[in-house]
Structure formats: structure tokens, C-alpha cells
Design an enzyme around this catalytic site. Structure first.
Site, PDB file in Angstrom:
ATOM      1  NE  ARG A  95      73.736   1.025 -50.974  1.00  0.00           N
ATOM      2  CZ  ARG A  95      74.256   0.404 -49.913  1.00  0.00           C
ATOM      3  NH1 ARG A  95      73.503  -0.344 -49.130  1.00  0.00           N
ATOM      4  NH2 ARG A  95      75.539   0.543 -49.603  1.00  0.00           N
TER       5      ARG A  95
ATOM      6  CG  HIS B 176      80.487   1.173 -46.431  1.00  0.00           C
ATOM      7  ND1 HIS B 176      79.778   1.753 -47.467  1.00  0.00           N
ATOM      8  CD2 HIS B 176      79.541   0.704 -45.580  1.00  0.00           C
ATOM      9  CE1 HIS B 176      78.490   1.628 -47.252  1.00  0.00           C
ATOM     10  NE2 HIS B 176      78.312   0.989 -46.105  1.00  0.00           N
TER      11      HIS B 176
ATOM     12  CG  HIS C 194      77.052   1.646 -41.194  1.00  0.00           C
ATOM     13  ND1 HIS C 194      75.798   2.066 -41.542  1.00  0.00           N
ATOM     14  CD2 HIS C 194      77.538   0.979 -42.285  1.00  0.00           C
ATOM     15  CE1 HIS C 194      75.523   1.675 -42.784  1.00  0.00           C
ATOM     16  NE2 HIS C 194      76.566   1.003 -43.253  1.00  0.00           N
TER      17      HIS C 194
ATOM     18  CB  CYS D 138      72.226  -2.807 -43.325  1.00  0.00           C
ATOM     19  SG  CYS D 138      71.830  -4.309 -44.232  1.00  0.00           S
TER      20      CYS D 138
ATOM     21  CG  ASN E 177      76.551   4.743 -44.511  1.00  0.00           C
ATOM     22  OD1 ASN E 177      75.363   4.518 -44.711  1.00  0.00           O
ATOM     23  ND2 ASN E 177      77.505   3.936 -44.887  1.00  0.00           N
TER      24      ASN E 177
HETATM   25  P1  HMG Z   1      66.441 -15.150 -52.838  1.00  0.00           P
HETATM   26  O1  HMG Z   1      65.096 -15.209 -52.180  1.00  0.00           O
HETATM   27  O2  HMG Z   1      67.432 -16.198 -52.444  1.00  0.00           O
HETATM   28  O3  HMG Z   1      66.372 -15.064 -54.417  1.00  0.00           O
HETATM   29  O4  HMG Z   1      67.068 -13.703 -52.554  1.00  0.00           O
HETATM   30  P2  HMG Z   1      65.586 -15.840 -55.516  1.00  0.00           P
HETATM   31  O5  HMG Z   1      66.467 -15.855 -56.705  1.00  0.00           O
HETATM   32  O6  HMG Z   1      65.046 -17.155 -54.980  1.00  0.00           O
HETATM   33  O7  HMG Z   1      64.349 -14.869 -55.820  1.00  0.00           O
HETATM   34  C1  HMG Z   1      63.324 -14.612 -54.876  1.00  0.00           C
HETATM   35  C2  HMG Z   1      62.381 -13.553 -55.447  1.00  0.00           C
HETATM   36  O8  HMG Z   1      63.091 -12.316 -55.610  1.00  0.00           O
HETATM   37  C3  HMG Z   1      61.838 -13.898 -56.831  1.00  0.00           C
HETATM   38  O9  HMG Z   1      60.571 -13.288 -56.919  1.00  0.00           O
HETATM   39  C4  HMG Z   1      62.780 -13.195 -57.765  1.00  0.00           C
HETATM   40  O10 HMG Z   1      62.216 -12.879 -58.994  1.00  0.00           O
HETATM   41  C5  HMG Z   1      63.083 -11.918 -56.996  1.00  0.00           C
HETATM   42  P3  HMG Z   1      59.212 -14.142 -56.747  1.00  0.00           P
HETATM   43  O11 HMG Z   1      59.320 -15.227 -57.782  1.00  0.00           O
HETATM   44  O12 HMG Z   1      59.247 -14.691 -55.336  1.00  0.00           O
HETATM   45  O13 HMG Z   1      58.152 -13.138 -56.969  1.00  0.00           O
HETATM   46  N1  HMG Z   1      64.394 -11.367 -57.319  1.00  0.00           N
HETATM   47  C6  HMG Z   1      64.618 -10.081 -57.641  1.00  0.00           C
HETATM   48  N2  HMG Z   1      63.777  -9.043 -57.790  1.00  0.00           N
HETATM   49  C7  HMG Z   1      64.332  -7.872 -58.141  1.00  0.00           C
HETATM   50  N3  HMG Z   1      65.651  -7.692 -58.352  1.00  0.00           N
HETATM   51  C8  HMG Z   1      66.520  -8.706 -58.205  1.00  0.00           C
HETATM   52  C9  HMG Z   1      65.990  -9.962 -57.856  1.00  0.00           C
HETATM   53  N4  HMG Z   1      66.571 -11.160 -57.628  1.00  0.00           N
HETATM   54  C10 HMG Z   1      65.589 -12.010 -57.297  1.00  0.00           C
HETATM   55  N5  HMG Z   1      67.824  -8.499 -58.402  1.00  0.00           N
HETATM   56  C11 HMG Z   1      68.460 -11.856 -53.177  1.00  0.00           C
HETATM   57  C12 HMG Z   1      68.351 -13.365 -52.995  1.00  0.00           C
HETATM   58  C13 HMG Z   1      69.928 -11.521 -53.319  1.00  0.00           C
HETATM   59  C14 HMG Z   1      67.675 -11.472 -54.432  1.00  0.00           C
HETATM   60  C15 HMG Z   1      67.824 -11.155 -51.949  1.00  0.00           C
HETATM   61  O14 HMG Z   1      68.356 -11.707 -50.781  1.00  0.00           O
HETATM   62  C16 HMG Z   1      68.075  -9.660 -51.950  1.00  0.00           C
HETATM   63  O15 HMG Z   1      67.575  -8.925 -52.800  1.00  0.00           O
HETATM   64  N6  HMG Z   1      68.850  -9.166 -50.957  1.00  0.00           N
HETATM   65  C17 HMG Z   1      69.233  -7.775 -50.914  1.00  0.00           C
HETATM   66  C18 HMG Z   1      69.467  -7.352 -49.516  1.00  0.00           C
HETATM   67  C19 HMG Z   1      69.923  -5.913 -49.488  1.00  0.00           C
HETATM   68  O16 HMG Z   1      69.729  -5.157 -50.434  1.00  0.00           O
HETATM   69  N7  HMG Z   1      70.533  -5.516 -48.359  1.00  0.00           N
HETATM   70  C20 HMG Z   1      71.011  -4.173 -48.178  1.00  0.00           C
HETATM   71  C21 HMG Z   1      72.203  -3.840 -49.019  1.00  0.00           C
HETATM   72  S1  HMG Z   1      73.718  -4.505 -48.389  1.00  0.00           S
HETATM   73  C22 HMG Z   1      74.243  -3.335 -47.239  1.00  0.00           C
HETATM   74  O17 HMG Z   1      73.537  -2.434 -46.898  1.00  0.00           O
HETATM   75  C23 HMG Z   1      75.649  -3.439 -46.734  1.00  0.00           C
HETATM   76  C24 HMG Z   1      76.581  -2.374 -47.364  1.00  0.00           C
HETATM   77  O18 HMG Z   1      76.095  -1.065 -47.146  1.00  0.00           O
HETATM   78  C25 HMG Z   1      77.994  -2.505 -46.755  1.00  0.00           C
HETATM   79  C26 HMG Z   1      77.974  -2.499 -45.222  1.00  0.00           C
HETATM   80  O19 HMG Z   1      77.527  -1.513 -44.612  1.00  0.00           O
HETATM   81  O20 HMG Z   1      78.435  -3.509 -44.671  1.00  0.00           O
HETATM   82  C27 HMG Z   1      76.700  -2.580 -48.888  1.00  0.00           C
HETATM   83 MG    MG Z   2      76.433   0.123 -45.374  1.00  0.00          MG
END
Ligand code: HMG
Ligand code: MG
Length: 299
Positions: A14, A206, A208, A239, A248
């Protein structure tokens, strides 16, 4: 005193693959998960049910979940930012979900397009649905030391979000040094602040490895009594919303450290290296694990 055993949460499939310039296919991702599941790892983050517009690399996570050869003693986890994500994770048969918040406002906005407060509110129905289906939920707090947009984070900011996630029902909160700027004293201060409200056995590290400090920070965390460590095979990752942040800490390096400290993990190095060799050759990259490189060269 250091813990007798440590649980390693493998995040390579992931966190490791979510930032690739050319996404890995779902077949390759599933094969990686299967190889990892033969190494003795008991906790494998398998995919993300996030918007493919934000993170196209994680599209097809449903296919990854549906095509893996499940081992009964492995927990396969999915990232779920909202109710839609949780619904998709349930349909795909994820054993566990993970919600993710940030200790800093800037990263929260860039990563999940809302404030910290709004993200916590958004997780309430996610937790409710998970509860109805007996799915445990892990929580993440990003930017525990520093934020790429807001600069340094205070331990108090981290402790507040950690407490909120724990109180809403996350069984464990993983503390993310997202951009890898932490050093042992800073990490100890963060843990000391968090542990006032959340027992140490419910916290995870966690880290990096951007500045090469992750292993030192893990050792400092073990000294504080922490016993759950996230890592990625071959040191993959980063990320998409944390520019410049590297992978990581490598699972092979964590395992080598644990073996040297006589801390049990249940993981076999040779099997882990098979998974590392597979994914590095598929992606056409070299491993970022010092241990992996040393063992490959026969050192
Ligand atoms: P948004 O634009 O505010 O959401 O995004 P929305 O509800 O307005 O939806 C926008 C569009 O996304 C719509 O589609 C929804 O249907 C779709 P459209 O009508 O434009 O075609 N949508 C989705 N599609 C699939 N699955 C879903 C979903 N939700 C909405 N679940 C949202 C808000 C949270 C969805 C967006 O910002 C997002 O997906 N962000 C994810 C970012 C991400 O994955 N980042 C990496 C992971 S975090 C990380 O790596 C840190 C970590 O490792 C810890 C660390 O290291 O610190 C965990
Ligand atoms: Mg991370």
C-alpha cells in the site's frame, strides 16, 4: 526494558506502491501480498479504497483483495478514508480497515481535502459500519514531527488526534513520521505526550526513512515500551501528498535489528527477501534496504 516480541505491520503493498510514477498492476500487487504472506508476517496492508483521482496507483484494490491466496493467520488490511471506502473494503473482504488523519492542518487538506476536525467527523460512520461487521479499525496520525506544508508539529497536536482516534474506537493508532524528519529525542517526546491518554500497547510506529533516522527512532520507541512497527519490504514507498518524502523503513532492516536484539517477530528473512526481489524486479528498481543489499552481495 525492550519488548520480548514485536508485531511488524507490512505496508509495502500500500504505502510502498501508492507513489509509483507507473502504477503496478493489480496482479503484481496481489503476487507481492502472497509472497509476503509466506514470510511469517501476520499483518499485511493490502490496498486502499480511496479516490482513484487522488491516488490512481491504488485503483483495483478490490481485485487485489479478491485474487490473493489468503492465509488464515494473516490479517489483510485496507485504507478507508470515508464511508464509501469502508463499503468497498467490506465488499472486497478486507479483515481490517484503517482510517487516516493528520496532526497538521496543511497535510489534512492536501491529503484528504478537509480539516482535521472534519476528517474525524467523517470517520464516525466509518467506525459505525466497521463495528456492525466486527471489523477492527486501525488509525493513523500523519506528520507527527513535521508537515511539508505547515512546518514543525508539536507533540500536543499529535497527542490530541491520537486520543480522538483511540476514543472513537481505533484499537491501535499508528504514528506516522510522514516525511522522516524525526530523531530519537523528538520521537520520545511525541510518545510521552500520546501515552498520557492512550496506553503504549495501543500505539504503533510508522516511520519513513527520508533522513536515515527510522531505525534509530524505532529503537528509541522500543525503549519507551512500544511493540508494533510498520515497515515496507525493500524500503518502498512515500506518500503522493508528501513531496520529497522517501520510503518507509525497510522490513528487512527492521527484522535484522530485531534479530540482533533477540526480539521475536516470527518472520523469516529468506522469504522476505524473495518478496523484495520479486517487487524490485517487477518495478525495475534496486532495493532501499541496507540489509537486503548486504545479504544479496553475500556480505
Ligand atoms: P473529495 O474530493 O473531498 O471527496 O476527496 P468527494 O466526496 O467530494 O468525492 C470526489 C470524487 O471522489 C467523487 O467522484 C467520489 O465519487 C470519489 P466524482 O463524482 O468526482 O467522479 N470518491 C471515491 N472514489 C473511490 N473511493 C472512495 C471515494 N470517495 C470519494 N473512497 C477523499 C476526499 C478522502 C476521497 C480523497 O481526498 C482521497 O481519496 N484521498 C486519499 C489520499 C491518499 O490515499 N493518500 C495516501 C494515503 S495516506 C498516507 O500515505 C499516510 C500514511 O502512510 C501515514 C504516514 O506515513 O503519515 C497512512
Ligand atoms: Mg506512510
Amino acid at each position: 526494558m525492550l519488548p520480548e516480541s514485536v508485531r511488524i505491520v507490512e505496508v509495502g503493498a500500500r504505502d510502498g506502491l501508492q507513489n509509483l510514477p507507473t502504477p503496478a498492476s493489480w496482479e503484481v500487487r496481489a503476487q507481492l501480498v502472497d509472497l509476503l504472506s509466506h514470510s511469517g508476517l501476520r499483518h499485511i496492508e493490502t490496498g486502499s479504497f480511496v479516490s482513484p483521482k487522488y491516488v490512481p496507483q491504488m485503483a483495483g484494490s478490490d481485485q487485489v483483495f479478491q485474487s490473493i491466496n489468503r492465509q488464515s493467520n494473516v490479517v489483510y488490511t485496507a485504507l478507508t478514508p470515508n464511508l464509501r471506502g469502508m463499503e468497498d473494503a467490506l465488499k472486497s473482504g478486507a479483515d481490517e480497515a484503517a482510517v487516516f488523519a493528520s496532526a497538521s492542518e496543511g497535510f489534512s487538506q492536501k491529503n484528504i481535502n478537509c480539516s482535521i476536525a472534519k476528517s474525524l467527523k467523517r470517520f464516525e460512520p466509518v467506525m459505525e459500519l466497521a463495528n456492525q461487521h466486527d471489523i477492527p479499525v486501525r488509525g493513523y496520525v500523519s506528520c507527527i514531527v513535521s508537515c511539508p506544508y505547515d512546518g514543525p508539529t508539536t507533540p500536543q497536536q499529535v497527542a490530541e488526534v491520537t486520543r480522538e482516534l483511540y476514543q472513537m474506537g481505533c484499537y491501535e493508532v499508528s504514528l506516522g513520521d510522514t516525511i522522516g524528519t524525526g530523531t530519537p529525542l523528538l520521537i520520545k517526546k511525541v510518545l510521552e505526550a500520546c501515552v498520557r491518554d492512550v496506553p503504549m500497547e495501543h500505539l504503533a510506529a510508522h516511520f519513513h526513512n527520508t533522513y536515515g533516522q527510522a531505525l534509530a527512532n524505532i529503537y528509541a520507541s522500543l525503549e519507551e515500551g512500544l511493540a508494533v512497527v510498520d515497515s515496507a519490504v525493500a524500503g518502498l514507498g512515500g506518500c503522493p501528498y508528501a513531496p520529497g518524502a522517501s520510503g518507509n523503513v525497510a522490513t528487512e532492516d527492521v527484522l535484522y535489528l530485531m534479530e540482533g536484539l533477540n526480539i521475536k517477530t516470527g518472520i523469516q528473512m529468506d522469504k522476505l527477501l524473495e518478496a523484495a526481489t520479486f517487487i524490485c524486479s517487477q518495478l525495475g528498481i534496486s532495493s532501499r534496504s541496507n540489509t537486503g543489499l548486504a545479504l544479496a552481495s553475500g556480505s
